[in-house]
Design an enzyme around this catalytic site. Structure first.
Site, PDB file in Angstrom:
ATOM      1  N   ASN A  70      43.879  27.716  35.796  1.00  0.00           N
ATOM      2  CA  ASN A  70      42.961  27.539  34.674  1.00  0.00           C
ATOM      3  C   ASN A  70      42.793  28.854  33.930  1.00  0.00           C
ATOM      4  O   ASN A  70      42.817  29.927  34.519  1.00  0.00           O
ATOM      5  CB  ASN A  70      41.597  27.015  35.155  1.00  0.00           C
ATOM      6  N   ASN A 128      28.746  36.162  39.366  1.00  0.00           N
ATOM      7  CA  ASN A 128      30.202  36.049  39.242  1.00  0.00           C
ATOM      8  C   ASN A 128      30.756  37.393  38.794  1.00  0.00           C
ATOM      9  O   ASN A 128      30.704  37.739  37.616  1.00  0.00           O
ATOM     10  CB  ASN A 128      30.560  34.945  38.240  1.00  0.00           C
ATOM     11  N   CYS A 131      35.609  36.681  37.695  1.00  0.00           N
ATOM     12  CA  CYS A 131      36.392  35.797  36.825  1.00  0.00           C
ATOM     13  C   CYS A 131      37.695  36.480  36.415  1.00  0.00           C
ATOM     14  O   CYS A 131      37.665  37.589  35.897  1.00  0.00           O
ATOM     15  CB  CYS A 131      35.599  35.418  35.577  1.00  0.00           C
ATOM     16  N   THR A 193      39.503  32.434  41.914  1.00  0.00           N
ATOM     17  CA  THR A 193      40.929  32.101  41.766  1.00  0.00           C
ATOM     18  C   THR A 193      41.810  33.347  41.798  1.00  0.00           C
ATOM     19  O   THR A 193      41.374  34.452  41.491  1.00  0.00           O
ATOM     20  CB  THR A 193      41.139  31.350  40.449  1.00  0.00           C
ATOM     21  N   THR A 266      38.663  22.398  43.174  1.00  0.00           N
ATOM     22  CA  THR A 266      39.734  21.696  42.467  1.00  0.00           C
ATOM     23  C   THR A 266      39.834  20.219  42.871  1.00  0.00           C
ATOM     24  O   THR A 266      40.127  19.364  42.032  1.00  0.00           O
ATOM     25  CB  THR A 266      41.070  22.432  42.735  1.00  0.00           C
TER      26      THR A 266
HETATM   27  O1  RRO Z   1      35.877  30.160  33.035  1.00  0.00           O
HETATM   28  C1  RRO Z   1      36.874  30.537  33.671  1.00  0.00           C
HETATM   29  O2  RRO Z   1      37.979  30.694  33.118  1.00  0.00           O
HETATM   30  C2  RRO Z   1      36.835  30.850  35.102  1.00  0.00           C
HETATM   31  C3  RRO Z   1      35.811  31.530  35.725  1.00  0.00           C
HETATM   32 BR1  RRO Z   1      34.235  31.996  34.852  1.00  0.00          BR
HETATM   33  C4  RRO Z   1      35.939  31.905  37.090  1.00  0.00           C
HETATM   34  O3  RRO Z   1      35.086  32.544  37.713  1.00  0.00           O
HETATM   35  N1  RRO Z   1      37.079  31.542  37.737  1.00  0.00           N
HETATM   36  C5  RRO Z   1      38.056  30.878  37.124  1.00  0.00           C
HETATM   37  O4  RRO Z   1      39.076  30.577  37.752  1.00  0.00           O
HETATM   38  N2  RRO Z   1      37.932  30.518  35.815  1.00  0.00           N
END
Ligand code: RRO
Length: 291
Positions: A70, A128, A131, A193, A266
Site C-alpha cells: 500500500n 505512529n 509510516c 509495513t 490485511t
Molecule cells: O497511510 C499509509 O500509507 C500507511 C500508514 Br499511515 C502506515 O502506518 N503504514 C502503512 O503501511 N501505510
C-alpha cells in the site's frame, strides 16, 4: 481469553491493525450487526494528523501473491474534524478505542496528544512513528534518540497509555523498543509495513503513485514473528504483535513469541470478519494447550 492490556480489560487478545478496518463505514453497511459481533477486542483508528491530508496519488495498492503493497499516504480529515465528526461515533463502539496519530514534528505530535487527552472515549493513543509512505514518516521511529526526545515531549501531556508503533525498516528494532520503554512508552506495537515496490509490467515504471509502499500480509509474517520475539526479549512492555495474521495459529505464534495482543490487518480487507475467526480459532488452540 480475557486479557489485561495497559489497564484495559479486553474480552480477548485480538484487535485490528491501524488503517485496515473502517468502523464508521462498516457501521453504515452492517448496522447493529457490527456491534453484536464486533470482531476486535479494542478498536484502533486509522492514523490522524494535525492538518487534513489528501494522501498519495493513485494507484495506491498492488496485490502480491501473499499480501499487498500500500501507498496510501495518510489521507485523513485532520484532528479537528476527527474530534468533531468521528470521535463521537467511535466512542459508541462496544470495545475500548485507541486513536492512532502521527505528526511531522515533536510539536505536532504533542498537539495531537494534548487534543485527545480530554476525551474519555479515547482509552489509549498509538503513536505512529513508522509510516513508510511519507517522506519524514520514518525519522522518529528509526532513530532511538529522536524517539526518546519525542516521548520526553509527549509523555507528560497525558495519563493515557501511549503505544509506540515500531517500524520493521531498521537494523535493530530491539534498540528502538528499549529507548521507547526508557522514555515512558506504555506499550509497543509491531510491525508496521516493510518498504517495497512494484513495477508496472507494461511500462517498467513504478506502479504506485508514491513509488514505494508498505508490504503487508502473509509475506511479512515471519519477519513480524522474529521482530516480536526480539523485542519481547529486550523490554518488559506489553507488545501488540502483527504481520500477516490470518488464522488462530498465526496469532498463537505471536503470543508465544511474547506478544500480549495480536492485531489483524490485511486479512480484514478480504473478510471483514477475519478477526472473529482468528479469535475463535485462538480460543480453541489455547483451550487445547491447557489440556
Ligand atoms: O497511510 C499509509 O500509507 C500507511 C500508514 Br499511515 C502506515 O502506518 N503504514 C502503512 O503501511 N501505510
Amino acid at each position: 481469553m480475557t486479557v489485561s492490556f495497559c489497564g484495559l480489560e479486553l474480552a480477548h487478545p485480538v484487535i485490528n491493525a491501524s488503517g485496515t478496518f473502517d468502523a464508521i463505514a462498516a457501521e453504515r453497511v452492517f448496522g447493529n450487526q457490527l456491534h453484536e459481533g464486533f470482531p476486535f477486542a479494542a478498536f484502533v483508528t486509522k492514523t490522524v494528523t494535525l492538518a487534513p491530508r489528501q494522501g498519495n496519488p493513485p494507484p495506491r495498492l498492488w496485490e502480491l501473491p501473499a499480501g499487498m503493497i500500500n501507498s496510501i499516504g495518510l489521507p485523513n480529515k485532520g484532528i479537528d474534524r476527527f474530534v468533531a465528526d468521528d470521535l463521537p461515533r467511535l466512542s459508541y463502539l462496544p470495545v475500548p478505542l485507541v486513536v492512532n496519530v502521527m505528526g511531522f514534528s515533536r510539536d505536532e505530535v504533542a498537539e495531537l496528544v494534548a487534543r485527545l487527552d480530554p476525551h474519555d472515549g479515547v482509552r489509549a493513543i498509538e503513536l505512529n512513528v513508522s509510516c513508510p509512505n511519507v517522506k519524514t514518516g520514518l525519522v522518529m521511529g528509526a532513530d532511538p534518540r529522536e524517539l526518546t526526545a519525542l516521548l520526553a515531549r509527549v509523555r507528560p501531556l497525558t495519563a493515557k497509555p501511549l503505544i509506540v508503533k515500531l517500524t520493521p525498516n531498521v537494523a535493530d528494532v530491539a534498540t528502538v523498543a528499549r529507548s521507547a520503554e526508557a522514555a515512558g512508552a506504555s506499550a509497543v506495537s509491531l510491525i508496521n509495513t516493510l518498504r517495497g515496490m512494484a513495477l508496472d509490467p507494461d511500462t517498467g515504471e513504478p506502479w504506485l503513485g508514491g513509488v514505494t509502499g508498505g508490504v503487508s500480509g502473509p509475506a511479512v509474517r515471519a519477519v513480524a514473528l522474529a521482530q516480536v520475539h526480539a523485542v519481547a526479549r529486550a523490554v518488559d512492555l506489553p507488545i501488540v504483535g502483527m504481520g500477516g495474521v490470518e488464522c488462530g495459529r498465526d496469532a498463537l505464534d505471536l503470543l508465544r513469541a511474547g506478544a500480549t495482543l495480536v492485531a489483524v490487518g490485511t486479512a480484514s480487507f478480504r473478510d471483514p470478519a477475519a478477526a472473529s475467526s482468528v479469535a475463535s480459532e485462538l480460543e480453541q488452540l489455547l483451550a487445547q494447550s491447557l489440556l
